[in-house]
Design a protein around this motif. Structure first.
Motif, PDB file in Angstrom:
ATOM      1  N   ASP A  28      28.604  45.953  11.486  1.00  0.00           N
ATOM      2  CA  ASP A  28      27.142  45.998  11.412  1.00  0.00           C
ATOM      3  C   ASP A  28      26.594  47.138  12.267  1.00  0.00           C
ATOM      4  OD1 ASP A  28      27.176  43.780   9.746  1.00  0.00           O
ATOM      5  OD2 ASP A  28      26.525  42.369  11.295  1.00  0.00           O
ATOM      6  N   GLU A  29      27.132  47.302  13.448  1.00  0.00           N
ATOM      7  CA  GLU A  29      26.656  48.360  14.343  1.00  0.00           C
ATOM      8  C   GLU A  29      26.935  49.743  13.749  1.00  0.00           C
ATOM      9  OE1 GLU A  29      28.445  45.641  15.384  1.00  0.00           O
ATOM     10  OE2 GLU A  29      26.610  44.703  16.148  1.00  0.00           O
ATOM     11  N   ASN A  32      24.601  51.043  11.053  1.00  0.00           N
ATOM     12  CA  ASN A  32      23.270  51.369  11.567  1.00  0.00           C
ATOM     13  C   ASN A  32      23.264  52.565  12.507  1.00  0.00           C
ATOM     14  OD1 ASN A  32      21.278  49.210  10.573  1.00  0.00           O
ATOM     15  ND2 ASN A  32      23.103  48.040  11.116  1.00  0.00           N
ATOM     16  N   TRP A  33      24.431  53.151  12.742  1.00  0.00           N
ATOM     17  CA  TRP A  33      24.561  54.309  13.624  1.00  0.00           C
ATOM     18  C   TRP A  33      24.156  55.574  12.878  1.00  0.00           C
ATOM     19  CZ3 TRP A  33      27.694  58.671  13.093  1.00  0.00           C
ATOM     20  CH2 TRP A  33      27.788  59.493  14.219  1.00  0.00           C
ATOM     21  N   SER A  41      21.118  56.951   9.027  1.00  0.00           N
ATOM     22  CA  SER A  41      22.252  56.040   9.120  1.00  0.00           C
ATOM     23  C   SER A  41      22.665  55.659   7.698  1.00  0.00           C
ATOM     24  CB  SER A  41      21.852  54.781   9.885  1.00  0.00           C
ATOM     25  OG  SER A  41      20.881  54.044   9.132  1.00  0.00           O
ATOM     26  N   THR A  43      22.620  52.708   6.685  1.00  0.00           N
ATOM     27  CA  THR A  43      21.558  51.765   6.306  1.00  0.00           C
ATOM     28  C   THR A  43      20.413  52.502   5.639  1.00  0.00           C
ATOM     29  OG1 THR A  43      22.128  50.127   7.981  1.00  0.00           O
ATOM     30  CG2 THR A  43      19.845  50.145   7.216  1.00  0.00           C
ATOM     31  N   ASN A  44      19.922  53.573   6.253  1.00  0.00           N
ATOM     32  CA  ASN A  44      18.827  54.338   5.658  1.00  0.00           C
ATOM     33  C   ASN A  44      19.187  54.834   4.265  1.00  0.00           C
ATOM     34  OD1 ASN A  44      18.379  55.532   8.873  1.00  0.00           O
ATOM     35  ND2 ASN A  44      16.675  54.573   7.802  1.00  0.00           N
ATOM     36  N   ASN A  76      13.713  54.154  11.617  1.00  0.00           N
ATOM     37  CA  ASN A  76      14.779  53.419  12.278  1.00  0.00           C
ATOM     38  C   ASN A  76      14.714  51.954  11.842  1.00  0.00           C
ATOM     39  OD1 ASN A  76      16.883  52.857  13.978  1.00  0.00           O
ATOM     40  ND2 ASN A  76      15.621  52.774  15.821  1.00  0.00           N
ATOM     41  N   TYR A  78      17.358  48.188  11.061  1.00  0.00           N
ATOM     42  CA  TYR A  78      18.655  47.540  11.253  1.00  0.00           C
ATOM     43  C   TYR A  78      18.876  46.557  10.107  1.00  0.00           C
ATOM     44  CZ  TYR A  78      22.572  45.149  13.466  1.00  0.00           C
ATOM     45  OH  TYR A  78      23.815  44.644  13.737  1.00  0.00           O
ATOM     46  N   ARG A  79      20.021  46.673   9.441  1.00  0.00           N
ATOM     47  CA  ARG A  79      20.447  45.731   8.406  1.00  0.00           C
ATOM     48  C   ARG A  79      21.912  45.396   8.676  1.00  0.00           C
ATOM     49  NH1 ARG A  79      15.845  46.601   7.647  1.00  0.00           N
ATOM     50  NH2 ARG A  79      14.631  46.742   5.744  1.00  0.00           N
ATOM     51  N   THR A  80      22.301  44.179   8.361  1.00  0.00           N
ATOM     52  CA  THR A  80      23.707  43.832   8.491  1.00  0.00           C
ATOM     53  C   THR A  80      24.470  44.439   7.316  1.00  0.00           C
ATOM     54  OG1 THR A  80      23.558  41.791   7.209  1.00  0.00           O
ATOM     55  CG2 THR A  80      23.144  41.637   9.609  1.00  0.00           C
ATOM     56  N   LYS A  81      25.760  44.538   7.503  1.00  0.00           N
ATOM     57  CA  LYS A  81      26.618  45.028   6.422  1.00  0.00           C
ATOM     58  C   LYS A  81      26.484  44.122   5.198  1.00  0.00           C
ATOM     59  CE  LYS A  81      31.164  44.511   6.765  1.00  0.00           C
ATOM     60  NZ  LYS A  81      32.590  44.768   7.094  1.00  0.00           N
TER      61      LYS A  81
END
Length: 161
Positions: A28-29, A32-33, A41, A43-44, A76, A78-81
């Motif tokens: 997950d981290e 989002n990096w 990221s 995520t984006n 910016n 945050y989403r989980t995998k």
């Protein structure tokens, strides 16, 4: 027309599979990096691809209500995998199903994107190119993060018959 549909669907399947294979390698981290403040990221990029599908396919071809806030896709977040995989799979399912069910008449209909009228066929080819570019970014970010632990996502080639 069937050859064009198959070509597009195969490309969308490849993009989906390779992106999901990358996500499976990351935490997950890590999804989002971003390399720096000016970069996106994973995520984006996945949210951006999904929103693009909603705008151009859900709304543009399937006439569903949708209002896009493109700038928010690059803020910016945050989403989980697991969330990203769900978002990606749902979006690509609609993309593939829509493409599979297109008729020649439907391919020739138009939609306006960024003040430019384009046929649905042109839009689908543009999506294939656009998503391939972002998949490359996703793969590159994963390679930076994972270094020698990165496992290639290249799929076996199909035999041409």
């Amino acid at each position: 027309m069937e050859n064009i549909i198959n070509l597009l669907v195969d490309k969308f399947i490849e993009i989906e599979k390779r992106t999901l294979l990358v996500l499976d390698q990351l935490s997950d981290e890590q999804v989002n990096w971003s390399p720096n403040e000016a970069s996106n990221s994973i995520t984006n990029l996945i949210v951006h691809i999904s929103e693009n599908i909603h705008e151009r396919i859900s709304k543009g071809i399937n006439n569903k209500d949708f209002i896009r806030n493109r700038d928010a896709e690059f803020e910016n977040m945050y989403r989980t995998k697991a969330e990203l995989k769900h978002i990606f799979e749902q979006s690509f399912e609609e993309l593939k199903d829509t493409t599979r069910n297109m008729t020649e008449t439907a391919f020739l209909r138009t939609q306006v994107v960024r003040d430019r009228e384009r046929t649905h066929l042109d839009m689908l080819f543009q999506c294939a190119a656009h998503f391939s570019e972002h998949m490359g970014q996703i793969l590159y970010i994963a390679k930076i993060i994972l270094d020698d632990q990165y496992v290639t996502t290249t799929l076996p080639k199909k035999k041409i018959t």
